[in-house]
Design a protein around this motif. Structure first.
Motif, mmCIF file in Angstrom:
data_model
loop_
_atom_site.group_PDB
_atom_site.id
_atom_site.type_symbol
_atom_site.label_atom_id
_atom_site.label_comp_id
_atom_site.label_asym_id
_atom_site.label_seq_id
_atom_site.Cartn_x
_atom_site.Cartn_y
_atom_site.Cartn_z
ATOM 1 N N SER A 47 42.775 -67.250 27.985
ATOM 2 C CA SER A 47 42.055 -66.614 29.091
ATOM 3 C C SER A 47 40.803 -65.906 28.588
ATOM 4 C CB SER A 47 42.971 -65.613 29.798
ATOM 5 O OG SER A 47 44.133 -66.249 30.293
ATOM 6 N N TYR A 48 39.857 -65.699 29.522
ATOM 7 C CA TYR A 48 38.589 -65.014 29.203
ATOM 8 C C TYR A 48 37.921 -65.654 27.987
ATOM 9 C CZ TYR A 48 41.162 -61.525 31.925
ATOM 10 O OH TYR A 48 41.911 -60.891 32.870
ATOM 11 N N ALA A 80 38.227 -73.706 33.514
ATOM 12 C CA ALA A 80 38.568 -73.321 34.878
ATOM 13 C C ALA A 80 39.005 -71.864 34.880
ATOM 14 C CB ALA A 80 39.686 -74.213 35.412
ATOM 15 N N ASN A 81 38.342 -71.051 35.697
ATOM 16 C CA ASN A 81 38.621 -69.603 35.727
ATOM 17 C C ASN A 81 38.483 -68.990 34.335
ATOM 18 O OD1 ASN A 81 39.231 -69.624 38.538
ATOM 19 N ND2 ASN A 81 41.305 -70.379 38.061
ATOM 20 N N ASP A 82 37.523 -69.522 33.575
ATOM 21 C CA ASP A 82 37.245 -69.042 32.215
ATOM 22 C C ASP A 82 38.480 -69.151 31.311
ATOM 23 O OD1 ASP A 82 35.536 -68.205 30.258
ATOM 24 O OD2 ASP A 82 35.789 -66.066 30.665
ATOM 25 N N THR A 83 39.299 -70.165 31.561
ATOM 26 C CA THR A 83 40.494 -70.404 30.747
ATOM 27 C C THR A 83 40.374 -71.771 30.083
ATOM 28 O OG1 THR A 83 41.904 -69.047 32.160
ATOM 29 C CG2 THR A 83 43.005 -70.668 30.761
ATOM 30 N N LEU A 84 40.541 -71.790 28.778
ATOM 31 C CA LEU A 84 40.507 -73.035 28.013
ATOM 32 C C LEU A 84 41.939 -73.476 27.734
ATOM 33 C CD1 LEU A 84 38.769 -75.120 26.392
ATOM 34 C CD2 LEU A 84 39.150 -73.666 24.386
ATOM 35 N N VAL A 85 42.214 -74.764 27.944
ATOM 36 C CA VAL A 85 43.550 -75.309 27.696
ATOM 37 C C VAL A 85 43.449 -76.316 26.548
ATOM 38 C CG1 VAL A 85 45.525 -76.554 28.642
ATOM 39 C CG2 VAL A 85 44.208 -74.999 30.102
ATOM 40 N N ILE A 86 44.218 -76.054 25.493
ATOM 41 C CA ILE A 86 44.237 -76.925 24.317
ATOM 42 C C ILE A 86 45.654 -77.454 24.138
ATOM 43 C CG2 ILE A 86 43.853 -77.073 21.822
ATOM 44 C CD1 ILE A 86 41.988 -74.659 22.086
ATOM 45 N N ALA A 140 53.943 -63.906 35.601
ATOM 46 C CA ALA A 140 53.693 -63.342 36.930
ATOM 47 C C ALA A 140 53.625 -61.824 36.874
ATOM 48 C CB ALA A 140 54.798 -63.785 37.890
ATOM 49 N N GLU A 141 54.544 -61.209 36.100
ATOM 50 C CA GLU A 141 54.574 -59.747 36.008
ATOM 51 C C GLU A 141 53.342 -59.193 35.311
ATOM 52 O OE1 GLU A 141 59.365 -58.809 35.880
ATOM 53 O OE2 GLU A 141 58.218 -58.953 34.025
ATOM 54 N N THR A 142 52.792 -59.946 34.350
ATOM 55 C CA THR A 142 51.621 -59.460 33.606
ATOM 56 C C THR A 142 50.319 -59.927 34.224
ATOM 57 O OG1 THR A 142 51.805 -61.361 32.133
ATOM 58 C CG2 THR A 142 52.865 -59.319 31.426
ATOM 59 N N ASN A 143 50.398 -60.460 35.432
ATOM 60 C CA ASN A 143 49.194 -60.804 36.191
ATOM 61 C C ASN A 143 48.322 -61.810 35.471
ATOM 62 O OD1 ASN A 143 47.391 -60.768 38.305
ATOM 63 N ND2 ASN A 143 46.279 -58.961 37.543
ATOM 64 N N GLY A 144 48.962 -62.900 35.018
ATOM 65 C CA GLY A 144 48.151 -64.011 34.537
ATOM 66 C C GLY A 144 48.132 -64.221 33.051
ATOM 67 N N VAL A 145 49.025 -63.603 32.288
ATOM 68 C CA VAL A 145 49.103 -63.937 30.866
ATOM 69 C C VAL A 145 49.747 -65.299 30.747
ATOM 70 C CG1 VAL A 145 50.063 -63.292 28.647
ATOM 71 C CG2 VAL A 145 49.271 -61.522 30.214
ATOM 72 N N ASN A 146 49.058 -66.281 30.126
ATOM 73 C CA ASN A 146 49.456 -67.681 30.194
ATOM 74 C C ASN A 146 50.516 -68.030 29.176
ATOM 75 O OD1 ASN A 146 47.384 -68.915 32.146
ATOM 76 N ND2 ASN A 146 46.179 -67.605 30.785
ATOM 77 N N VAL A 147 51.421 -68.934 29.593
ATOM 78 C CA VAL A 147 52.453 -69.447 28.701
ATOM 79 C C VAL A 147 51.789 -70.213 27.567
ATOM 80 C CG1 VAL A 147 54.426 -70.992 28.524
ATOM 81 C CG2 VAL A 147 54.098 -69.608 30.587
ATOM 82 N N GLY A 148 52.275 -69.996 26.331
ATOM 83 C CA GLY A 148 51.719 -70.690 25.177
ATOM 84 C C GLY A 148 50.535 -69.988 24.573
ATOM 85 N N SER A 149 49.975 -68.998 25.248
ATOM 86 C CA SER A 149 48.832 -68.283 24.710
ATOM 87 C C SER A 149 49.297 -67.226 23.732
ATOM 88 C CB SER A 149 48.054 -67.618 25.846
ATOM 89 O OG SER A 149 47.087 -66.751 25.334
ATOM 90 N N SER A 150 48.437 -66.926 22.773
ATOM 91 C CA SER A 150 48.767 -65.848 21.845
ATOM 92 C C SER A 150 48.482 -64.494 22.459
ATOM 93 C CB SER A 150 47.950 -65.999 20.558
ATOM 94 O OG SER A 150 46.577 -65.857 20.853
#
Length: 371
Positions: A17-18, A124-130, A168-178
């Motif tokens: 994210s970001y 998308a939404n300033d999120t990079l997916v690798i 969901a509880e952390t308002n968008g912290v993505n699965v697999g992200s560090s």
């Protein structure tokens, strides 16, 4: 990571994210396991000395692995087009990972201009997916891989549900992200305002001195709490926290390494100053020794001059002694000669005295008879 029927294959998806606001030179994903081996994705958001996104597969904690370890693997890395236009970029290769080759990838994976073109769909939404796909071909020394259990699918599903709930509880912290997680630890629920304020205070204390006892653990706890409080932080604060959490081990290790290296530098500097003081003292002693040596040389020269005088007098004395010895021999010879002559004269005198005595007696008788 998606489950595979082949334990030697695995996939991992990392969402950052970001992304356009990331300030770190490099970012690491959390570690994931394929064929009993841990892996992670390494990305250079601004390029590794290039104007492209740089993307690699990396072996975490190589120093913890046994000596002589190697991992031969085929892998693919993908930057996902999130608009489903089929423009995802996928590249793959084969590599033998080892102690001196812990990562492999592409310094020029995709141009940064193309990546940051939002119309392309990569951010998308300033999120990079690798996405990483790995097939392990050989491992030295071999890794003991546990066989699949009947409950693995259930455990995987449960883990996925937990991750979705946390996201969901952390308002968008993505699965697999560090971001928001470290070493697989799940992020806590959204903290209260009081907990946020305590975390901020704890963070300030940690930042004042990272090297105090247990400060690293307190720092991570404070960052995790603040990371969960998404709505109570400014965008810049969120970016700073996410960036630090994404590379928490590397950053704190850098601080501690600097502290150790700085201490080593100060120690070496102190020892250098000590050796300089010893060298200066030796130099002063050298000067004193040189002065004393000069004085001794002069004294030696004076003694040599006196010795020459003594030698000259000695030589003269030997000459005089030779003269005396010659005269002594002459006197001795003359004495012996005269001694012999005296003995001869003495004998003649004795004989003469005897004759004179007879003559005197006869003379006396004659005188008596006639006078």
């Amino acid at each position: 990571m998606d489950a595979q029927s082949d334990v030697n294959r695995g996939e991992f998806t990392w969402k950052i994210s970001y992304f356009s606001e990331q300030e770190a030179t490099r970012l690491y994903s959390e570690a994931f396991s394929v064929s009993g081996c841990k892996w992670r994705i390494l990305v250079f958001p601004k390029g590794n000395d290039t104007d492209h996104l740089s993307l690699y597969i990396d072996v975490p904690d190589p120093l913890a692995l046994p000596n002589g370890w190697t991992r031969k693997a085929k892998f693919h890395l993908s930057v996902i087009d999130q608009t489903n236009n089929g423009r995802s970029v996928r590249k793959g290769t084969e590599h033998v990972f080892a102690a001196r080759q812990i990562d492999r990838g592409y310094p020029s994976f995709i141009p940064l201009t193309e990546l940051h073109n939002y119309a392309a769909g990569y951010l998308a939404n300033d999120t990079l997916v690798i996405k990483a796909e790995i097939r392990v071909l050989a491992v030295t020394p071999p890794v003991n891989i546990q066989p699949a259990r009947p409950t693995d699918d259930f455990d995987s599903l449960l883990t996925s549900l937990e991750e979705l709930i946390i996201a969901a509880e952390t308002n968008g912290v993505n699965v697999g992200s560090s971001l928001g997680r470290r070493d697989g630890t799940l992020t806590a629920k959204i903290p209260s305002l009081e907990e946020v304020e305590k975390a901020k205070l704890s963070l300030k204390e940690c930042l004042s001195d990272l090297f105090k006892s247990n400060m690293k653990e307190r720092l991570f706890k404070a960052l995790s709490t603040l990371s969960s409080a998404r709505t109570r932080l400014s965008p810049k604060q969120r970016i700073a926290i996410d960036t630090f959490l994404a590379n928490f081990n590397d950053f704190t290790s850098d601080f501690l390494t600097f502290e150790q290296d700085n201490a080593e530098f100060e120690l070496q500097k102190l020892q250098k100053d000590q050796w300089l003081a010893a060298m200066t003292k030796c130099h002063e002693a050298h000067i004193v020794c040189k002065q004393l040596m000069g004085e001794l040389v002069k004294e030696e020269e004076e003694l040599e001059r006196k010795m020459e005088e003594v030698k000259s007098r000695k030589d003269k004395l030997f000459l005089d002694w030779d003269v005396v010895r010659t005269k002594s021999e002459e006197a001795k010879s003359g004495y012996k000669n005269k001694q012999k002559k005296v003995a001869e004269a003495e004998e003649k005198k004795r004989i003469a005295e005897e004759r004179m005595s007879r003559s005197t007696t006869a003379w006396s008788n004659l005188k008596t008879q006639f006078c």
